[in-house]
Design an enzyme around this catalytic site. Structure first.
Site, PDB file in Angstrom:
ATOM      1  N   GLU A  61       4.343  20.381  -3.151  1.00 27.49           N
ATOM      2  CA  GLU A  61       4.416  21.521  -4.063  1.00 27.49           C
ATOM      3  C   GLU A  61       4.024  21.065  -5.461  1.00 27.49           C
ATOM      4  O   GLU A  61       4.448  20.002  -5.923  1.00 27.49           O
ATOM      5  CB  GLU A  61       5.860  22.039  -4.058  1.00 27.49           C
ATOM      6  CG  GLU A  61       6.172  23.106  -5.073  1.00 27.49           C
ATOM      7  CD  GLU A  61       7.659  23.408  -5.161  1.00 27.49           C
ATOM      8  OE1 GLU A  61       8.001  24.448  -5.750  1.00 27.49           O
ATOM      9  OE2 GLU A  61       8.483  22.604  -4.654  1.00 27.49           O
ATOM     10  N   TRP A  62       3.206  21.847  -6.130  1.00 33.99           N
ATOM     11  CA  TRP A  62       2.820  21.529  -7.511  1.00 33.99           C
ATOM     12  C   TRP A  62       3.885  22.066  -8.461  1.00 33.99           C
ATOM     13  O   TRP A  62       4.229  23.243  -8.422  1.00 33.99           O
ATOM     14  CB  TRP A  62       1.473  22.147  -7.846  1.00 33.99           C
ATOM     15  CG  TRP A  62       1.080  21.956  -9.287  1.00 33.99           C
ATOM     16  CD1 TRP A  62       1.244  22.842 -10.320  1.00 33.99           C
ATOM     17  CD2 TRP A  62       0.477  20.792  -9.864  1.00 33.99           C
ATOM     18  NE1 TRP A  62       0.780  22.305 -11.491  1.00 33.99           N
ATOM     19  CE2 TRP A  62       0.300  21.044 -11.240  1.00 33.99           C
ATOM     20  CE3 TRP A  62       0.060  19.567  -9.338  1.00 33.99           C
ATOM     21  CZ2 TRP A  62      -0.267  20.112 -12.105  1.00 33.99           C
ATOM     22  CZ3 TRP A  62      -0.509  18.635 -10.205  1.00 33.99           C
ATOM     23  CH2 TRP A  62      -0.670  18.911 -11.568  1.00 33.99           C
ATOM     24  N   LEU A  63       4.408  21.196  -9.312  1.00 42.48           N
ATOM     25  CA  LEU A  63       5.365  21.606 -10.331  1.00 42.48           C
ATOM     26  C   LEU A  63       4.773  21.287 -11.695  1.00 42.48           C
ATOM     27  O   LEU A  63       4.449  20.123 -11.975  1.00 42.48           O
ATOM     28  CB  LEU A  63       6.697  20.878 -10.155  1.00 42.48           C
ATOM     29  CG  LEU A  63       7.469  21.179  -8.863  1.00 42.48           C
ATOM     30  CD1 LEU A  63       8.718  20.311  -8.772  1.00 42.48           C
ATOM     31  CD2 LEU A  63       7.833  22.651  -8.778  1.00 42.48           C
TER      32      LEU A  63
ATOM     33  N   ASP B 122      14.789   5.085  -6.854  1.00 41.14           N
ATOM     34  CA  ASP B 122      13.763   4.569  -7.777  1.00 41.14           C
ATOM     35  C   ASP B 122      13.754   5.447  -9.025  1.00 41.14           C
ATOM     36  O   ASP B 122      12.709   5.903  -9.477  1.00 41.14           O
ATOM     37  CB  ASP B 122      12.394   4.586  -7.082  1.00 41.14           C
ATOM     38  CG  ASP B 122      11.345   3.765  -7.817  1.00 41.14           C
ATOM     39  OD1 ASP B 122      11.704   2.999  -8.740  1.00 41.14           O
ATOM     40  OD2 ASP B 122      10.148   3.890  -7.487  1.00 41.14           O
TER      41      ASP B 122
END
Length: 286
Positions: free
Chosen positions: A92-94, A193
């Site tokens: 998903e592009w955020l 991380d």
């Protein structure tokens, strides 16, 4: 390759996707990253060698594990696999922006909520994954100190030895860990991380974390790493402690937990990280 990836996206989403625009964006130092759009929908695609597909599979499963807690915003994994000579993952592009103090306080609260997800199997995870490009061993272990000695610091020391590096106080440190980690630890779902490059806020100010090295461990490993490369804003720690206060002794343990990442940086990049690791070991054993 891109035609294949478009086809996989279409199959998974059930909606025809044909990319018209692809622009390079930051994918970290390990992968190539692209924003891929058909003019209406944008996805984030990371690429690596075909041989690295297991790394993307583990990332996708880690994202799903964190998403299942319904706590903090995580980019949804769409699909992953191999296309021609490349492995890929589609996310998903955020659209990221600049969060304010409130955003970081909310991030602390939501991470604390995620850390309350536990495992009856103990410490570890269902598969091994990677920390950077280094294998991260997640064999289920009932005892946290045993897990941390064998699968975190001990494993990194083994890798360093293969590079020809030795740490004079390595054995003394490993022998001291049961006493250094004598606090009561419950398995928590951790990002694994969590430095500043793997956290941010969307354009609307919603906190988000990504690029995980997921497993069930001491929640303090995440908090320690937020302090390793400059630290998160004070509001983050305030929000975290409002929901899930840190145990006494964290300030002494955080250097031991961050040693894992400095050893990993040595194994990935060499350079001055060995001397930094030795200074940290001296500090821990003082």
């Amino acid at each position: 390759m891109w035609t294949q990836i478009d086809t996989y996206i279409s199959q998974v989403t059930g909606e025809k996707f044909q990319s018209q625009q692809r622009r390079s964006v930051g994918g970290g130092c390990i992968n190539q990253g692209y924003a891929v759009s058909n003019g209406e929908i944008t996805y984030f695609v990371k690429l690596n060698l075909a041989s690295q597909v297991a790394m993307f599979e583990a990332e996708a499963l880690g994202l799903k594990e964190m998403l299942a807690t319904a706590s903090i915003r995580i980019p949804k994994p769409i699909c992953w696999g191999v296309a021609e000579n490349s492995s890929y993952i589609v996310l998903e592009w955020l659209e990221l922006g600049n969060g304010n103090s409130n955003s970081w306080q909310v991030m602390g609260r939501k991470l604390a909520a995620m850390h309350q997800a536990s495992s009856s199997q103990g410490f570890g995870w269902k598969i091994n994954n990677t920390i950077g490009s280094t294998p991260q061993i997640n064999t289920w272990t009932a005892d946290w100190t045993e897990f941390y000695i064998k699968h975190r610091l001990g494993y990194q020391f083994q890798l360093a030895r293969r590079r020809g590096e030795s740490f004079p106080q390595q054995e003394k440190l490993l022998a001291a860990i049961p006493e250094l980690l004598a606090h009561q630890v419950q398995p928590s779902l951790v990002h694994g991380d969590l430095w500043g490059g793997n956290a941010g806020c969307t354009a609307s100010g919603e906190p988000v974390i990504f690029d995980p090295a997921t497993y069930f461990g001491d929640r303090e490993v995440d908090i320690a790493m937020t302090e390793l490369f400059g630290g998160f804003p004070a509001a983050f720690y305030k929000g975290y402690n409002e929901v899930f206060p840190l145990d006494a002794g964290y300030e002494q343990r955080k250097t031991l937990y961050n040693l894992y990442h400095i050893l990993n940086h040595f194994n990935l990049f060499g350079g001055g990280y060995a001397s930094q690791a030795n200074r940290m070991i001296d500090q821990i054993l003082r």
